[in-house]
Design a protein around this motif. Structure first.
Motif, PDB file in Angstrom:
ATOM      1  N   VAL A 178       1.016  -1.121   0.019  1.00 46.77           N
ATOM      2  CA  VAL A 178      -0.137   0.053   0.099  1.00 46.77           C
ATOM      3  C   VAL A 178       0.902   1.229  -0.134  1.00 46.77           C
ATOM      4  O   VAL A 178       2.019   1.403   0.693  1.00 46.77           O
ATOM      5  N   LEU A 179       0.552   2.341  -0.985  1.00 45.53           N
ATOM      6  CA  LEU A 179       1.434   3.513  -0.885  1.00 45.53           C
ATOM      7  C   LEU A 179       0.949   4.564   0.180  1.00 45.53           C
ATOM      8  O   LEU A 179      -0.365   4.432   0.201  1.00 45.53           O
ATOM      9  N   PHE A 180       1.756   4.977   0.812  1.00 47.52           N
ATOM     10  CA  PHE A 180       1.369   5.882   1.810  1.00 47.52           C
ATOM     11  C   PHE A 180       2.446   7.005   1.987  1.00 47.52           C
ATOM     12  O   PHE A 180       3.669   7.003   1.676  1.00 47.52           O
ATOM     13  N   LYS A 181       1.839   8.541   2.088  1.00 48.26           N
ATOM     14  CA  LYS A 181       2.749   9.626   2.212  1.00 48.26           C
ATOM     15  C   LYS A 181       1.987  10.610   3.030  1.00 48.26           C
ATOM     16  O   LYS A 181       1.044  10.973   2.609  1.00 48.26           O
ATOM     17  N   GLY A 182       2.622  10.656   4.045  1.00 50.25           N
ATOM     18  CA  GLY A 182       1.881  11.458   5.010  1.00 50.25           C
ATOM     19  C   GLY A 182       2.547  11.279   6.622  1.00 50.25           C
ATOM     20  O   GLY A 182       3.709  10.945   6.680  1.00 50.25           O
ATOM     21  N   ILE A 183       1.547  11.712   7.623  1.00 50.21           N
ATOM     22  CA  ILE A 183       2.023  11.611   8.860  1.00 50.21           C
ATOM     23  C   ILE A 183       1.848  10.516   9.636  1.00 50.21           C
ATOM     24  O   ILE A 183       0.759   9.645   9.236  1.00 50.21           O
ATOM     25  N   GLY A 184       2.761  10.196  10.624  1.00 53.29           N
ATOM     26  CA  GLY A 184       2.585   9.195  11.508  1.00 53.29           C
ATOM     27  C   GLY A 184       1.965   9.188  12.667  1.00 53.29           C
ATOM     28  O   GLY A 184       1.988  10.425  12.950  1.00 53.29           O
ATOM     29  N   HIS A 185       1.572   8.334  13.303  1.00 48.35           N
ATOM     30  CA  HIS A 185       0.998   8.375  14.542  1.00 48.35           C
ATOM     31  C   HIS A 185       1.212   7.230  15.481  1.00 48.35           C
ATOM     32  O   HIS A 185       1.403   6.085  14.689  1.00 48.35           O
ATOM     33  N   THR A 186       0.970   7.640  16.711  1.00 50.03           N
ATOM     34  CA  THR A 186       1.253   6.247  17.714  1.00 50.03           C
ATOM     35  C   THR A 186      -0.078   6.110  18.332  1.00 50.03           C
ATOM     36  O   THR A 186      -0.943   6.933  18.353  1.00 50.03           O
ATOM     37  N   ILE A 187      -0.435   4.721  18.676  1.00 55.19           N
ATOM     38  CA  ILE A 187      -1.911   4.686  19.532  1.00 55.19           C
ATOM     39  C   ILE A 187      -1.504   4.442  20.823  1.00 55.19           C
ATOM     40  O   ILE A 187      -0.436   3.964  21.402  1.00 55.19           O
ATOM     41  N   ASN A 188      -2.432   5.046  21.582  1.00 58.64           N
ATOM     42  CA  ASN A 188      -2.377   5.120  23.263  1.00 58.64           C
ATOM     43  C   ASN A 188      -2.304   3.651  23.406  1.00 58.64           C
ATOM     44  O   ASN A 188      -3.338   2.677  23.213  1.00 58.64           O
ATOM     45  N   SER A 189      -1.430   3.051  24.179  1.00 57.13           N
ATOM     46  CA  SER A 189      -1.293   1.738  24.611  1.00 57.13           C
ATOM     47  C   SER A 189      -2.151   1.410  25.572  1.00 57.13           C
ATOM     48  O   SER A 189      -2.810   0.070  26.056  1.00 57.13           O
ATOM     49  N   GLU A 190      -2.806   2.494  26.228  1.00 52.96           N
ATOM     50  CA  GLU A 190      -3.760   2.156  27.153  1.00 52.96           C
ATOM     51  C   GLU A 190      -4.959   1.622  26.692  1.00 52.96           C
ATOM     52  O   GLU A 190      -6.003   1.476  27.304  1.00 52.96           O
ATOM     53  N   ASN A 191      -5.258   2.281  25.504  1.00 51.20           N
ATOM     54  CA  ASN A 191      -6.578   2.234  25.036  1.00 51.20           C
ATOM     55  C   ASN A 191      -6.498   0.928  24.320  1.00 51.20           C
ATOM     56  O   ASN A 191      -6.182   0.560  23.063  1.00 51.20           O
ATOM     57  N   SER A 192      -7.508  -0.221  24.703  1.00 52.96           N
ATOM     58  CA  SER A 192      -7.405  -1.226  23.904  1.00 52.96           C
ATOM     59  C   SER A 192      -8.369  -1.365  22.837  1.00 52.96           C
ATOM     60  O   SER A 192      -8.436  -2.362  22.110  1.00 52.96           O
ATOM     61  N   LEU A 193      -9.062  -0.126  22.518  1.00 52.01           N
ATOM     62  CA  LEU A 193     -10.065  -0.393  21.581  1.00 52.01           C
ATOM     63  C   LEU A 193      -9.358   0.069  20.181  1.00 52.01           C
ATOM     64  O   LEU A 193     -10.076  -0.121  19.030  1.00 52.01           O
ATOM     65  N   VAL A 194      -8.198   0.560  20.064  1.00 49.82           N
ATOM     66  CA  VAL A 194      -7.628   0.955  18.783  1.00 49.82           C
ATOM     67  C   VAL A 194      -6.869  -0.126  18.316  1.00 49.82           C
ATOM     68  O   VAL A 194      -6.022  -0.884  19.151  1.00 49.82           O
ATOM     69  N   LEU A 195      -6.732  -0.363  16.958  1.00 53.36           N
ATOM     70  CA  LEU A 195      -6.056  -1.382  16.585  1.00 53.36           C
ATOM     71  C   LEU A 195      -4.930  -0.726  15.380  1.00 53.36           C
ATOM     72  O   LEU A 195      -5.551   0.318  14.452  1.00 53.36           O
ATOM     73  N   LYS A 196      -3.877  -1.177  15.312  1.00 56.86           N
ATOM     74  CA  LYS A 196      -3.090  -0.801  14.091  1.00 56.86           C
ATOM     75  C   LYS A 196      -3.364  -1.586  13.046  1.00 56.86           C
ATOM     76  O   LYS A 196      -3.253  -2.946  12.914  1.00 56.86           O
TER      77      LYS A 196
END
Lengths: 433, 121
Positions: A178-196
């Motif tokens: 997949v091509l991607f060009k942009g800004i990166g982010h991290t997910i809050n490790s305490e938040n179990s509802l977010v998935l990478k």
């Protein structure tokens, strides 16, 4: 005239297609853009949505007339924010309105980009995602960039580090990167509802590509998430991407070759990846419903108001999965039911007939009190199924105990023998003078 | 009879003599007391049978076991009390009429069996 009006009022609920428990796919989508040119430059993505029956409503993000609800009713089922630079939305939309929109179970797609505004960052933080704080930072990868004619600064990344979940990304394997060009982010490790969903490679980092690195970058390696999803506790789904251009026609059509890899793909996987992901976000997949929860004593059909200890109970539930058009039976072998009072007294895996019907039988424990039948089913990518049904359990009634216990007959015999013995002894003692 | 040479045969001789003397002494006991003794023996042996039974099958209806065994023990104890009171050679109760002692015995037995019947089921 009056008849016509009455007919319209009555038939209105059936004429509008919108999100409902029986039909969980979203219908009306509000798309907020920075610039109406995005409508044509990202037309392929919008077309895939429209061909699946979504009604897209394109508006400029600072249009003063926009609003998510009218007279307390939401007029949209989902919101797409393709407006990374907007500082203030027009109309009645603001951070709180968007959070309320998600809190009431509606879906959201956010595409940020470099120079993302504080408002977009705030919305993302509320969803458990932190974008790189440096406004000019981009994700750079000198190992797995996409090969292009010009050498470039390696900010065009070819990533194939997907989440392993058929329900989120579809059962068809994604072959190309997949091509991607942009800004990166991290997910809050305490938040179990977010998935990478799409992670950067271990060699990636986030920095300003135009200036020299003076200090080590804060976001490095596969801790960087490129695309993340959130499924809230109310089953609202949010997609957060650090790149708006990954949705563009140019990236959809582009051929891709990952650096260091010989195979060149005709077409990037952006279209497949984002189409499948949008199916998931808009509840065309992975949406479960549980119906016909029933429990009764074995050999009885009716649900009793109360059980007795040591009763034999049958429990059954039907679970269906929404497939965009219809409810199909959900097949799994790991659905469990609990018979619960402060802690589970009985925990049983339900058997299934592969047609969506799950059932089991068990004996009520030898404890009385107020119990619950509980099904707590949370699986990656699926909406959570949480059922509980309260039922009291009583002890034996006085007349339900055995009157005579065979094992106790010798004791009964002894007691009566003693009485007879006493009688005979009395006679003998009195007449033996 | 040959004089015993070893010590073990002398012990058995002594035991035999002891039993003989006990038997002759007991035969002098009045028949009334002998009947009471028989009654006590019957109650105690019934109690022992129940304990053995409980050891074999387990203590499940424990209340039934308790009432069965207590009815036997209680009967034996009451009978022994009666025996003490109606014994002519016992000077301690010489003022107490045997009829009165028997009435006490009957009353106590009635109470005992009432309790046992309530606890048995």
């Amino acid at each position: 005239m009056l008849k016509l009006l009455a007919f319209l009022t009555l038939s209105l609920p059936f004429l509008t297609h919108s999100f409902s428990p029986d039909h969980p796919t979203d219908r009306r989508v509000l798309v907020l853009l920075d610039d109406l040119a995005i409508k044509s430059s990202h037309s392929l993505f919008f077309k895939t949505l429209q061909s699946r029956g979504f009604e897209l409503d394109f508006k400029l993000a600072d249009d003063p007339k926009i609003g998510l609800q009218r007279y307390g009713q939401y007029t949209y089922d989902a919101l797409i924010l393709f407006s990374p630079t907007v500082d203030r939305f027009g109309g009645s939309i603001d951070l709180a309105a968007i959070l309320d929109f998600v809190d009431t179970g509606h879906d959201l797609i956010i595409a940020a980009d470099t120079n993302a505004s504080d408002l977009i960052r705030q919305i993302s933080v509320e969803c458990g995602v932190d974008f790189d704080e440096d406004p000019s930072a981009m994700v750079i990868d000198h190992m797995s960039y996409a090969v292009s004619d010009t050498e470039g600064d390696h900010t065009l990344i070819a990533s194939d580090d997907f989440i392993k979940s058929d329900v989120i990304l579809g059962s068809k394997k994604i072959e190309a990167p997949v091509l991607f060009k942009g800004i990166g982010h991290t997910i809050n490790s305490e938040n179990s509802l977010v998935l990478k969903v799409l992670s950067a490679s271990p060699s990636a980092y986030s920095a300003n590509p135009k200036s020299k690195l003076s200090s080590p970058p804060l976001l490095i390696g596969s801790a960087i998430s490129l695309v993340s999803v959130v499924q809230a506790r109310n089953n609202a789904r949010v997609l957060i991407s650090g790149s708006l251009s990954m949705f563009s026609d140019r990236f959809f059509r582009s051929e891709v070759q990952k650096a260091g890899s010989a195979d060149k793909h005709e077409k990037s996987a952006n279209e497949q990846f984002l189409t499948e992901l949008s199916k998931w976000v808009f509840h065309e997949r992975g949406h479960l419903k549980a119906v016909n929860v029933r429990h009764h004593k074995i050999d009885e059909a009716d649900e009793p108001a109360i059980y007795r200890i040591n009763d034999d109970v049958e429990y059954s539930v039907e679970i269906y999965e929404w497939h965009g058009k219809s409810w199909e039976p959900y097949v799994a072998d790991d659905v469990q039911v609990q018979f619960y009072m402060m802690s589970p007294y009985v925990l049983k895996t339900l058997s299934t007939d592969k047609k969506g019907h799950y059932f089991t039988a068990f004996k009520v424990p030898d404890v009385y009190g107020v119990f619950q039948f509980k099904v707590e089913y949370d699986r990656l990518g699926y909406t959570s199924v949480s059922l509980s049904k309260q039922i009291p359990v009583r002890p034996f009634r006085h007349n339900e105990y055995d009157r005579f216990i065979p094992a106790a007959y010798p004791y009964y015999g002894a007691a009566f023998t003693m009485m007879t013995g006493f009688f005979i002894f009395t006679v003998v003692h009195l007449y033996n003078k | 009879m040959v004089k015993p040479s070893s010590s073990s045969s002398s012990t058995s001789q002594d035991a035999l003599a002891l039993i003989n003397s006990l038997r002759s002494a007991y035969s002098a006991t009045p028949t009334t007391l002998k009947i009471i003794d028989l009654y006590v023996g019957f109650a105690v042996s019934t109690a022992i049978i129940q304990v053995v039974y409980m050891a074999l099958v387990g203590s499940f209806p424990f209340n039934s076991f308790l009432s069965g065994i207590l009815s036997c023990i209680g009967t034996a104890v009451l009978a022994v009390c009666l025996r003490i009171q109606v014994n002519k050679e016992n000077k301690e109760f010489k003022d107490l009429a045997p009829e009165r002692a028997f009435a006490d015995f009957v009353l106590c037995n009635l109470v005992l069996h009432l309790v046992i019947m309530n606890f048995l089921g």
